[in-house]
Design a protein around this motif. Structure first.
Motif, PDB file in Angstrom:
ATOM      1  N   LYS A 143       0.288   4.219  -3.416  1.00 44.90           N
ATOM      2  CA  LYS A 143       1.089   3.901  -4.596  1.00 44.90           C
ATOM      3  C   LYS A 143       2.083   5.027  -4.883  1.00 44.90           C
ATOM      4  CE  LYS A 143       0.654   2.411  -9.366  1.00 44.90           C
ATOM      5  NZ  LYS A 143      -0.226   2.159 -10.492  1.00 44.90           N
ATOM      6  N   ALA A 144       1.630   6.271  -4.818  1.00 45.76           N
ATOM      7  CA  ALA A 144       2.499   7.419  -5.092  1.00 45.76           C
ATOM      8  C   ALA A 144       3.602   7.550  -4.041  1.00 45.76           C
ATOM      9  CB  ALA A 144       1.674   8.699  -5.153  1.00 45.76           C
ATOM     10  N   LEU A 145       3.306   7.168  -2.808  1.00 43.40           N
ATOM     11  CA  LEU A 145       4.288   7.245  -1.725  1.00 43.40           C
ATOM     12  C   LEU A 145       5.161   5.986  -1.656  1.00 43.40           C
ATOM     13  CD1 LEU A 145       1.961   8.807   0.983  1.00 43.40           C
ATOM     14  CD2 LEU A 145       3.922   9.938  -0.117  1.00 43.40           C
ATOM     15  N   ASP A 146       4.864   5.027  -2.509  1.00 37.26           N
ATOM     16  CA  ASP A 146       5.597   3.763  -2.562  1.00 37.26           C
ATOM     17  C   ASP A 146       5.540   3.013  -1.228  1.00 37.26           C
ATOM     18  OD1 ASP A 146       7.010   1.806  -3.961  1.00 37.26           O
ATOM     19  OD2 ASP A 146       8.965   2.594  -3.319  1.00 37.26           O
ATOM     20  N   ILE A 147       4.323   2.965  -0.675  1.00 38.89           N
ATOM     21  CA  ILE A 147       4.068   2.238   0.564  1.00 38.89           C
ATOM     22  C   ILE A 147       2.801   1.408   0.376  1.00 38.89           C
ATOM     23  CG2 ILE A 147       5.195   3.944   2.054  1.00 38.89           C
ATOM     24  CD1 ILE A 147       2.426   5.019   2.783  1.00 38.89           C
ATOM     25  N   GLU A 148       2.532   0.523   1.326  1.00 38.88           N
ATOM     26  CA  GLU A 148       1.286  -0.232   1.299  1.00 38.88           C
ATOM     27  C   GLU A 148       0.178   0.605   1.931  1.00 38.88           C
ATOM     28  OE1 GLU A 148       1.452  -4.302   2.577  1.00 38.88           O
ATOM     29  OE2 GLU A 148       3.598  -4.402   2.144  1.00 38.88           O
ATOM     30  N   VAL A 149      -1.054   0.351   1.527  1.00 36.44           N
ATOM     31  CA  VAL A 149      -2.189   1.116   2.051  1.00 36.44           C
ATOM     32  C   VAL A 149      -2.220   1.058   3.578  1.00 36.44           C
ATOM     33  CG1 VAL A 149      -4.714   1.287   2.127  1.00 36.44           C
ATOM     34  CG2 VAL A 149      -3.570   0.860  -0.051  1.00 36.44           C
ATOM     35  N   LYS A 150      -1.943  -0.105   4.152  1.00 39.64           N
ATOM     36  CA  LYS A 150      -1.982  -0.246   5.611  1.00 39.64           C
ATOM     37  C   LYS A 150      -0.992   0.700   6.296  1.00 39.64           C
ATOM     38  CE  LYS A 150       1.325  -3.985   5.888  1.00 39.64           C
ATOM     39  NZ  LYS A 150       1.782  -5.092   6.664  1.00 39.64           N
TER      40      LYS A 150
END
Length: 87
Positions: A73-80
């Protein structure tokens, strides 16, 4: 009963793949630096300690699913996308 619990606990520890955890940490560091975030920035965005970010990036700890969620979330990416690396 106690032997079974101890044996089960031992097996859980034994499955830890140190190479994978190290590769994950290196990938996280690259994602963080690509996002122009310091360890402190990422820690603050995730509401976790800066030392925990450092331990994850150095491959010293096997992080939790909850931490993976806040990192993504902090990196603005999906967990995958945290796992898009080769060993």
């Amino acid at each position: 009963m106690y032997c079974v619990l101890f044996t089960d606990f031992y097996l859980v520890i034994k499955v830890k793949n140190k190479k994978f955890i190290k590769a994950f940490g290196e990938s996280l560091k690259m994602l963080r630096t690509d996002a122009n975030l310091s360890q402190e920035d990422l820690a603050n965005d995730c509401d976790i300690s800066i030392s925990q970010i450092g331990r994850i990036e150095r491959g010293e700890i096997n992080t939790t699913i909850s931490t993976l969620f806040v990192l993504a979330k902090a990196l603005d990416i999906e967990v995958k996308d945290l796992f898009n690396f080769s060993q």
